[in-house]
Design an enzyme around this catalytic site. Sequence first.
Site, PDB file in Angstrom:
ATOM      1  N   GLY A 189      32.622 -23.030 -27.114  1.00  0.00           N
ATOM      2  CA  GLY A 189      32.805 -23.833 -25.904  1.00  0.00           C
ATOM      3  C   GLY A 189      31.955 -25.090 -25.872  1.00  0.00           C
TER       4      GLY A 189
ATOM      5  CD  GLU B 167      34.298 -15.763 -31.167  1.00  0.00           C
ATOM      6  OE1 GLU B 167      35.346 -16.402 -31.129  1.00  0.00           O
ATOM      7  OE2 GLU B 167      33.793 -15.210 -30.167  1.00  0.00           O
TER       8      GLU B 167
ATOM      9  CE  LYS C 149      35.881 -17.599 -24.753  1.00  0.00           C
ATOM     10  NZ  LYS C 149      34.746 -18.454 -25.110  1.00  0.00           N
TER      11      LYS C 149
ATOM     12  CB  SER D  50      34.449 -25.763 -31.007  1.00  0.00           C
ATOM     13  OG  SER D  50      33.576 -25.610 -29.899  1.00  0.00           O
TER      14      SER D  50
ATOM     15  CG  HIS E 173      33.327 -12.892 -26.732  1.00  0.00           C
ATOM     16  ND1 HIS E 173      32.468 -13.777 -26.134  1.00  0.00           N
ATOM     17  CD2 HIS E 173      34.266 -13.642 -27.374  1.00  0.00           C
ATOM     18  CE1 HIS E 173      32.869 -15.016 -26.406  1.00  0.00           C
ATOM     19  NE2 HIS E 173      33.970 -14.961 -27.160  1.00  0.00           N
TER      20      HIS E 173
ATOM     21  CD  GLU F 143      32.236 -16.258 -23.627  1.00  0.00           C
ATOM     22  OE1 GLU F 143      33.220 -15.632 -23.186  1.00  0.00           O
ATOM     23  OE2 GLU F 143      32.338 -17.349 -24.232  1.00  0.00           O
TER      24      GLU F 143
ATOM     25  CG  ASN G 285      38.719 -14.534 -25.641  1.00  0.00           C
ATOM     26  OD1 ASN G 285      39.172 -14.088 -24.573  1.00  0.00           O
ATOM     27  ND2 ASN G 285      37.433 -14.466 -25.946  1.00  0.00           N
TER      28      ASN G 285
END
Length: 253
Positions: free
Chosen positions: A175, A169, A13, A215, A97, A99, A11
Amino acid sequence: MSQRRPLIAGNWKMNKTLDESVAFAKELVEAVGSTPDVDVVIAPTTVTLHAVSQVIADSPIQLSAQNVHPQPSGAYTGEVSPAMLKAVGCTYAIVGHSERRQYFEESDAFIREKSDALRAEGVLPIVCIGESLEEREGGQTFSRVEAQLKAALEGLSAEEAKTLTIAYEPIWAIGTGKTATPAQAQEVHHFLRQQIATLVDQDTANSVRLLYGGSVKPSNVVALMQEDDIDGALVGGASLKVDSFRQLVHFQS
Ligand code: 13P
């Protein structure tokens, strides 16, 4: 390691301009080779999907979008429909996701609409779920992912449910460099597979791929992939460099 064919997805992003994406995709085609042992998916930004699609056309790498709007067309400024993604060569699209859930306040119901709209166009949804640090520390991990999974699956036939890929996730691992341990990830994946058996049936639970994301890097992918219910990885940071993505894709060799 599971009976399901592993899937390694990158991904990207909001990274890489058009030129950078095309150049990087060319390097990935070389790095992945013609017969990888795993399914390989990359998710560039929307504006580079078309160009990247042409670069990877004769390679085993498959294309994913990072998002979609559920409506087929109309007055939704700034959005892109499932048919548009299909037309530029997307096999998959990521939905839900964390985010997008966090920064754009996307609800379980809206994510379900996206996933249903993708399926109707023949694009395979990768549905992301996962708990926050607060939820984990408050002992709510299982109830959180159960609710998200239920929203993604409820009412689907076995055939429909099999079009889904689920990406677990944990938000605290995205991250942050802080990976869930293989045992922590396996515990949740095992729970999710049991839930799929309950919500749909055992055969579907055995065939749906459950990816871990948060990660993932060359140094931890092997241990994660050794777990029975971890069928692949959804990778952010480590998918942005050729060397690390190559190592992830070839984790078995
Ligand atoms: P990182 O691999 O950078 O933690 O990102 C994970 C992720 O969000 C993939 O969708």
